[in-house]
Enzyme design. Structure first.
Site, PDB file in Angstrom:
ATOM      1  N   HIS A 250       0.873  -1.175   0.000  1.00  0.00           N
ATOM      2  CA  HIS A 250       0.000   0.000   0.000  1.00  0.00           C
ATOM      3  C   HIS A 250       0.906   1.219   0.000  1.00  0.00           C
ATOM      4  O   HIS A 250       1.849   1.290   0.778  1.00  0.00           O
ATOM      5  CB  HIS A 250      -0.887  -0.022   1.244  1.00  0.00           C
ATOM      6  N   ARG A 270      -6.367  10.390  -0.365  1.00  0.00           N
ATOM      7  CA  ARG A 270      -6.166  10.827  -1.748  1.00  0.00           C
ATOM      8  C   ARG A 270      -7.501  10.971  -2.473  1.00  0.00           C
ATOM      9  O   ARG A 270      -7.693  11.890  -3.251  1.00  0.00           O
ATOM     10  CB  ARG A 270      -5.231   9.854  -2.474  1.00  0.00           C
TER      11      ARG A 270
END
Lengths: 628, 253
Positions: A250, A270
């Site tokens: 990740h 994000r």
């Protein structure tokens, strides 16, 4: 010495009490069967609670252009076309129903203005698709499933007088072995973590739902439970693992302070507008848009910023590329000397959103950084870097039934099953994977038990399993399991990490073989009463098999794709795209062989623009246009 | 900067136990769970402790640190003055299994006693429409990570084993409140049952539970007090009593 053994008889044994296991258990119970659920921790603590961003399902609540076909395409693209197409298809088609069903069991998702389930943007998903509850979606999912189990137990209590007559949860119990008779599953053997007492389960069907393997690695978002138990149990029972070289790092784990290194920073940061920058203040992701994604991602800041207000007329910001791309980009920036002193980059959401909105949409991220790192994310940037998060590889299964190939009575669902996500999983696809295939596994296992009946467990199988549990205490002069675990993590971190080479992988394989001899001789101090050293000695054995399977698969795959990056073979290969690496275990070591990937059938092939497929497929494959 | 810590860790089982002095290194930014793990790996290999996520999300590493119910993964070592001894003991309200691990099955038994969510008959998946503002009330309580620190600190059961059979505890009062405020739940009389069957009346709102909640759920103000007020209103106000009989569900008034 005779050991007293506790015995239980069930129709179906579900190993693992995260989202997939609980969903399987609900389905099997509703099919009228008696189910035992085994969890290594307390009930409701499984790693599913850590899922933050949401559950991907093309309900079309926010953008009505969304449907299963768009979701299917996104999943295949994200997996770089190495996914088992049928799993991706079932997942895309069934996810909306699985989410709506949770609502009928009491889940409370965030809402749209019209009162429908809200859906958020996420990396690799063309439309806002993730049903969510702030940034604690996994907790909502596991609590809902847990409460559904309780609801069913209450119904059973009203009918039979015993809440545990049809579903019983065995908390803090470890399964060390799957038992077979005549090639078919007959039960499982394990011990209570509380007191070390041994337990035999007789059951003709087992659903593995044990989650991931992250603890094999040094920097991981996984808890102690992610030791690949289901992967290893399946291998030892004669099943195969598919494509174990694919691990998802990740892109955004915490990097500072050291004690929190690896803890996940949700992709929603994000999705909600967080921007990645290096120490020069450069928004570097624009440099890392691969050719295959050039038409979908903005190549300049102005367009990327406009996308947050107008998604129909602008391309997406590159921060929302699939996870493998973002991880590699961060890794390259840090290697090039543009990373922070702690080896990360900056992720900043404070410039786009107000403090109030951040605290509302990302409450647990705010909390996590404030309390563990002393950083106020409403005012300053976070420091982030890649962390081992998810394993795409897993037990080779039949897509429709989740049945493990080669072992009648064995099923696998969720992270411990392979194929669904290809070489890289999209964020949000995991939670719905658990529900879709958990349900299918429960359903298929129930049908199998109804037709196959029970199988006797032999005394010799029980004795062998029992001896294995006693062994760590009977040996003397061996090593401490904690130290060996650290050594294994060093090997995987240094030699089987994000960027791989043949020399390092060969070295890893040699070192893992040496470690196997030392692990076979572990000595444990203390007694069987809640003894973590004793527990780790079994987990370690599983992690060793995972590491071996991963390293051996990785050295064979001479290409870079998704969660497998070879410095010596930096490009995708159309030949390797057609191949699955299949791991099996011969009792001494893991062997890896190649098997052709099932070919997309014509109706799914036709869902794609041929120009897009050119990037992945050979001219011959394109000319054929899928199978009939 | 590394520093030396003087820990006193309770070790033992249900028969007996005592505090054991341990000296261990702690690095910058570490939490109490980190140093417990270091003790486990280097000195006391069989030291029993529960933990999972190490990020304050699963509620497994509940224990008492200097007498306060805390999550070990969210307690910074730097919050203790240099040189101060840190005493780590298991949760006091629950029976010890070994060292820092207790038997919390009381909570799972209580969970079984709370009537489950009940959606309207005939409602189909995908049909529900709810306003964000309406789901938020219950969402606050659904943040609960079941660390059971509120149960541990609640003085109704902390030193009163005899109350356990008739008292569900703060964790389950917020569960009842969550269902009571759930826009889709149709089961009647949840508050009344809380009062009569789950011991809501035994709570005298000292707010100890709210203080220890790592999720900062306002257990007393948003769940317990509103339920107590409604129960009293309905019991003594004839109009409300009548209203509760004729409305489809209680709690609409």
């Amino acid at each position: 010495m005779t050991i007293e053994i506790e015995r239980h008889k069930y129709d179906i044994l579900v190993i693992g009490a995260g989202g997939a296991g609980l969903r399987a258990a609900v389905e099997a119970r509703e099919a009228g069967l008696r189910v035992a659920i085994i969890c290594k921790s307390l009930f409701g603590k499984a790693h599913t609670v850590m899922a933050e961003g949401g559950a991907a399902a093309s309900m079309g609540n926010v953008n009505e252009n969304d449907n299963w076909m768009v979701h299917f395409r996104d999943t295949m693209r994200g997996g770089k076309f190495l996914n088992h197409y049928r799993m991706a298809e079932l997942h895309a088609k069934e996810s909306p129903d699985r989410i709506w069903e949770l609502e009928m069991w009491g889940a409370l998702f965030d809402r749209t203005k019209e009162g429908k389930i809200s859906q958020r943007n996420f990396g690799g998903h063309e439309y806002p698709r993730l049903a969510h509850v702030g940034d604690r979606t996994g907790l909502e999912l596991i609590r809902t499933m847990q409460q559904r189990i309780v609801a069913l137990q209450q119904i059973d209590k009203a009918e039979t007088g015993n809440a545990e007559s049809n579903i019983k949860v065995f908390a803090e119990l470890t399964i060390t072995e799957i038992l077979k008779e005549g090639g078919k599953v007959s039960g499982a053997y394990g011990y209570w973590r509380e007191n070390g007492k041994e337990v035999l389960f007789e059951a003709p069907a087992i659903v593995l739902a044990t989650g991931g393997v992250g603890k094999t690695f040094k920097i991981t978002s996984n808890s102690w439970e992610g030791t690949g138990d289901g992967h290893a149990l399946a291998l030892k029972a004669g099943a195969n693992l598919v494509d174990m070289e694919f691990l998802q790092f990740h892109p955004t784990g915490m990097v500072w302070p050291p004690s929190v290194r690896g803890i996940l920073v949700t992709e929603s940061v994000r999705g909600e507008g967080g921007v990645l920058t290096n120490t020069n203040g450069e928004r570097f992701m624009f440099k890392y848009i691969p050719d295959v994604f050039k038409d979908k991602y903005a190549d300049n800041e102005a367009e990327a910023d406009r996308w947050y207000v107008d998604q129909d007329n602008n391309r997406r910001p590159p921060e929302l590329l699939p996870r493998d791309e973002v991880s590699r980009a961060i890794n390259s920036e840090v290697k090039a000397g543009r990373g922070t002193e702690h080896g990360g980059v900056f992720l900043d959401v404070s410039k786009r959103l107000s403090a109030e909105v951040i605290k509302k949409r990302l409450p647990s991220m705010w909390h996590q950084f404030y309390e563990l790192a002393g950083v106020d994310i409403t005012k300053e940037a976070m420091e982030v870097g890649p962390t081992c998060h998810y394993v795409m590889g897993g037990v080779e299964v039949e897509p429709d039934t989740a049945a493990a190939v080669g072992v009648p009575g064995l099923y696998a669902a969720g992270e411990c099953a392979g194929g669904m996500h290809g070489s890289n999983r999209l964020g949000g696809n995991s939670l719905t994977d658990l529900l879709v295939f958990g349900r299918r596994a429960g359903m298929a296992a129930a049908a199998y038990v109804k037709s196959a009946g029970t199988t006797q467990v032999s005394q010799s199988a029980v004795q062998a399993a029992s001896l294995r549990i006693q062994a760590p205490f009977t040996r003397t002069g061996g090593e401490n399991p904690y130290k060996l675990h650290q050594e294994l993590q060093e090997i995987t971190h240094n030699l089987v990490g994000i960027i791989r080479t043949k020399t390092e992988l060969d070295d890893a394989i040699v070192k893992i073989t040496e470690l196997r001899k030392r692990i076979a001789n572990i000595t444990v101090s203390g007694n069987r009463e809640f003894n973590p050293g004793f527990h780790l000695s079994f987990d370690l054995d599983n992690m060793l098999l995972i590491a071996e399977s991963t390293a051996k698969s990785a050295v064979l795959r001479e290409e870079s794709r998704g969660g497998h990056t070879r410095d010596d073979f930096p490009k995708m290969s159309t030949t390797w795209r057609q191949i699955n690496n299949i791991s099996s275990f011969d009792g001494t070591q893991v062997n890896v062989s190649q098997q052709p990937l099932p070919v997309l059938p014509k109706e799914l092939f036709d869902l794609f623009d041929p120009h897009e497929l050119e990037k992945y497929m050979t001219p011959e494959e394109l000319a054929k246009g899928g199978s009939n | 900067m590394a520093r030396k810590l003087n820990l006193r860790i309770w070790r033992g089982n249900k028969e007996s136990g005592a505090l054991q002095n341990v000296i261990v290194e702690a690095n910058e930014g570490e939490v109490v769970l980190d140093v417990i793990h270091r003790v486990q790996a280097e000195q006391l290999n069989d030291l029993a402790v529960r933990w999972n996520c190490k990020a304050g999300k699963c509620g497994s590493c509940s224990m008492e640190i200097n007498g306060k119910p805390r999550l070990a993964c969210m307690t910074q070592v730097s919050s203790f003055p240099e040189g101060e001894e840190i005493t780590i003991t298991p949760l006091r309200a629950f029976p010890v299994i070994k060292d820092l691990v207790t038997d919390v099955s009381f909570n799972y038994k209580k969970a079984m006693e709370i009537p489950s969510f009940q959606p309207p008959v005939g409602m189909k998946p995908g049909e529900p429409r709810m306003a964000q503002v309406d789901v938020e009330r219950s969402q606050e309580f659904r943040k609960c990570i079941e660390c059971f620190l509120c149960q541990d600190t609640c003085h109704v059961i902390r030193d009163h084993e005899e109350n356990k059979s008739s008292f569900a505890g703060p964790r389950f009062f917020i569960r009842i409140a969550e269902l009571d405020m759930h826009p889709l739940d149709i089961l009647r009389n949840r508050k009344k049952k809380a009062q009569e069957e789950h011991g809501l009346g035994m709570c005298n709102i000292t707010k100890c539970c709210t203080e220890v909640c790592p999720e900062h759920i306002r257990i007393t103000d948003n769940a317990i007090i509103p339920m107590k007020e409604r129960v009293v209103d309905e019991k003594y106000d004839p109009l409300r009593w009548l209203g509760s009989k004729i409305r489809k569900r209680e709690g609409i008034l």
